[in-house]
Design a protein around this motif. Structure first.
Motif, mmCIF file in Angstrom:
data_model
loop_
_atom_site.group_PDB
_atom_site.id
_atom_site.type_symbol
_atom_site.label_atom_id
_atom_site.label_comp_id
_atom_site.label_asym_id
_atom_site.label_seq_id
_atom_site.Cartn_x
_atom_site.Cartn_y
_atom_site.Cartn_z
ATOM 1 N N LYS A 60 0.835 -1.205 0.000
ATOM 2 C CA LYS A 60 0.000 0.000 0.000
ATOM 3 C C LYS A 60 0.868 1.253 0.000
ATOM 4 N N ILE A 61 1.936 1.218 0.794
ATOM 5 C CA ILE A 61 2.843 2.368 0.845
ATOM 6 C C ILE A 61 3.527 2.547 -0.506
ATOM 7 N N GLU A 62 3.895 1.431 -1.142
ATOM 8 C CA GLU A 62 4.502 1.512 -2.476
ATOM 9 C C GLU A 62 3.555 2.174 -3.468
ATOM 10 N N GLN A 63 2.271 1.838 -3.383
ATOM 11 C CA GLN A 63 1.294 2.449 -4.286
ATOM 12 C C GLN A 63 1.230 3.964 -4.075
ATOM 13 N N ILE A 64 1.292 4.377 -2.812
ATOM 14 C CA ILE A 64 1.264 5.810 -2.511
ATOM 15 C C ILE A 64 2.493 6.488 -3.102
ATOM 16 N N VAL A 65 3.670 5.873 -2.892
ATOM 17 C CA VAL A 65 4.911 6.463 -3.413
ATOM 18 C C VAL A 65 4.903 6.481 -4.935
ATOM 19 N N GLU A 66 4.450 5.400 -5.560
ATOM 20 C CA GLU A 66 4.415 5.352 -7.028
ATOM 21 C C GLU A 66 3.459 6.400 -7.593
ATOM 22 N N LYS A 67 2.361 6.642 -6.890
ATOM 23 C CA LYS A 67 1.381 7.616 -7.376
ATOM 24 C C LYS A 67 1.846 9.058 -7.143
ATOM 25 N N TRP A 68 2.375 9.345 -5.953
ATOM 26 C CA TRP A 68 2.667 10.720 -5.572
ATOM 27 C C TRP A 68 4.153 11.085 -5.580
ATOM 28 N N GLY A 69 5.035 10.110 -5.622
ATOM 29 C CA GLY A 69 6.474 10.382 -5.659
ATOM 30 C C GLY A 69 6.958 11.146 -4.445
ATOM 31 N N ALA A 70 7.765 12.175 -4.692
ATOM 32 C CA ALA A 70 8.362 12.947 -3.604
ATOM 33 C C ALA A 70 7.305 13.695 -2.791
ATOM 34 N N VAL A 79 1.276 11.952 8.723
ATOM 35 C CA VAL A 79 0.566 10.692 8.966
ATOM 36 C C VAL A 79 1.466 9.806 9.824
ATOM 37 N N PRO A 80 1.076 9.546 11.082
ATOM 38 C CA PRO A 80 1.967 8.869 12.023
ATOM 39 C C PRO A 80 2.608 7.571 11.527
ATOM 40 N N MET A 81 1.897 6.642 10.992
ATOM 41 C CA MET A 81 2.508 5.370 10.598
ATOM 42 C C MET A 81 3.403 5.534 9.365
ATOM 43 N N LEU A 82 2.989 6.392 8.466
ATOM 44 C CA LEU A 82 3.772 6.602 7.245
ATOM 45 C C LEU A 82 5.097 7.314 7.507
ATOM 46 N N ARG A 83 5.128 8.124 8.553
ATOM 47 C CA ARG A 83 6.308 8.933 8.830
ATOM 48 C C ARG A 83 7.580 8.093 8.938
ATOM 49 N N HIS A 84 7.468 6.897 9.441
ATOM 50 C CA HIS A 84 8.659 6.082 9.662
ATOM 51 C C HIS A 84 8.792 4.919 8.681
ATOM 52 N N THR A 85 7.820 4.734 7.820
ATOM 53 C CA THR A 85 7.907 3.629 6.864
ATOM 54 C C THR A 85 8.072 4.107 5.425
ATOM 55 N N LEU A 86 7.437 5.195 5.067
ATOM 56 C CA LEU A 86 7.483 5.650 3.685
ATOM 57 C C LEU A 86 8.894 5.992 3.203
ATOM 58 N N PRO A 87 9.748 6.609 4.018
ATOM 59 C CA PRO A 87 11.101 6.898 3.519
ATOM 60 C C PRO A 87 11.888 5.648 3.141
ATOM 61 N N TRP A 88 11.702 4.563 3.851
ATOM 62 C CA TRP A 88 12.376 3.308 3.503
ATOM 63 C C TRP A 88 11.901 2.841 2.129
ATOM 64 N N VAL A 89 10.596 2.878 1.963
ATOM 65 C CA VAL A 89 10.004 2.430 0.703
ATOM 66 C C VAL A 89 10.429 3.353 -0.441
ATOM 67 N N GLY A 91 13.185 4.874 -0.722
ATOM 68 C CA GLY A 91 14.541 4.458 -1.082
ATOM 69 C C GLY A 91 14.544 3.173 -1.876
ATOM 70 N N ALA A 92 13.740 2.207 -1.433
ATOM 71 C CA ALA A 92 13.675 0.918 -2.141
ATOM 72 C C ALA A 92 13.145 1.095 -3.558
ATOM 73 N N LEU A 93 12.211 2.031 -3.751
ATOM 74 C CA LEU A 93 11.650 2.283 -5.078
ATOM 75 C C LEU A 93 12.497 3.267 -5.880
ATOM 76 N N ARG A 94 13.556 3.736 -5.285
ATOM 77 C CA ARG A 94 14.498 4.641 -5.945
ATOM 78 C C ARG A 94 13.831 5.935 -6.428
ATOM 79 N N VAL A 95 13.064 6.542 -5.523
ATOM 80 C CA VAL A 95 12.507 7.860 -5.809
ATOM 81 C C VAL A 95 13.684 8.799 -6.046
ATOM 82 N N SER A 96 13.522 9.732 -6.970
ATOM 83 C CA SER A 96 14.597 10.680 -7.289
ATOM 84 C C SER A 96 15.142 11.303 -6.012
ATOM 85 N N TYR A 97 16.423 11.113 -5.741
ATOM 86 C CA TYR A 97 16.997 11.597 -4.488
ATOM 87 C C TYR A 97 16.949 13.117 -4.353
#
Length: 167
Positions: A60-70, A79-89, A91-97
């Motif tokens: 689900k987090i990957e879908q959010i990152v793929e849809k919205w990117g940075a 968003v409390p749960m996303l705050r600590h998980t989305l940055p890992w994802v 990185g794994a999805l190689r969002v433009s640094y």
């Protein structure tokens, strides 16, 4: 009561400087999250954190990152749960640094001061209440703890009901 930002507050440092250090520390943590996620890649699913979160949540987090990117990186601060998980994802999805750095910097600069000043105001307000009326401060603390417990229990119950309905 809000602390005076020009007077020493923590470890003799000015209040604003402590806040700036905390903002920089949060920014640094977000960079570490990104690079660890980038290094782990697919291993993220098998890591202890990935197993604990579950493949479905990470998807689900990957879908959010793929849809919205940075932009998702900026939004995750709020968003409390996303705050600590989305940055890992991210990185794994190689969002433009470069975009990740901009989004995480903006998130740190907008989210951290609100929490720093807001949380400080709440703590100082509760301490002032405790100095004036310890009984009232105790009742407020018990009410906040009971409310947090009730909220958590309600969420767990809803999650179990939803999981039971799916099964």
């Amino acid at each position: 009561m809000i602390a005076d930002p020009t007077r020493p507050s923590l470890l003799g440092l000015p209040y604003w400087l402590v806040g700036a250090v905390l903002i920089l520390a949060l920014f640094g943590a977000f960079q570490v999250y990104y690079w660890v996620g980038r290094k782990l890649g697919e291993k993220l699913y098998d890591s202890r954190m990935g197993v604990r979160l579950g493949r479905e949540r990470i998807a689900k987090i990957e879908q959010i990152v793929e849809k919205w990117g940075a932009l998702a990186v900026y939004g995750c601060f709020w968003v409390p749960m996303l705050r600590h998980t989305l940055p890992w994802v991210a990185g794994a999805l190689r969002v433009s640094y470069p975009w990740y750095v901009v989004a995480s910097a903006l998130g740190c600069l907008t989210w951290a001061p609100i929490w720093w000043f807001g949380l400080t105001a709440i703590v100082w307000g509760w301490l002032e209440l405790a100095a004036r009326s310890p009984l009232t401060a105790g009742v407020v603390a018990v009410a906040v703890i009971a409310g947090a417990w009730w909220f958590g229990a309600r969420r767990r119950r809803k999650r179990r009901t939803a999981e039971a309905a799916v099964s």
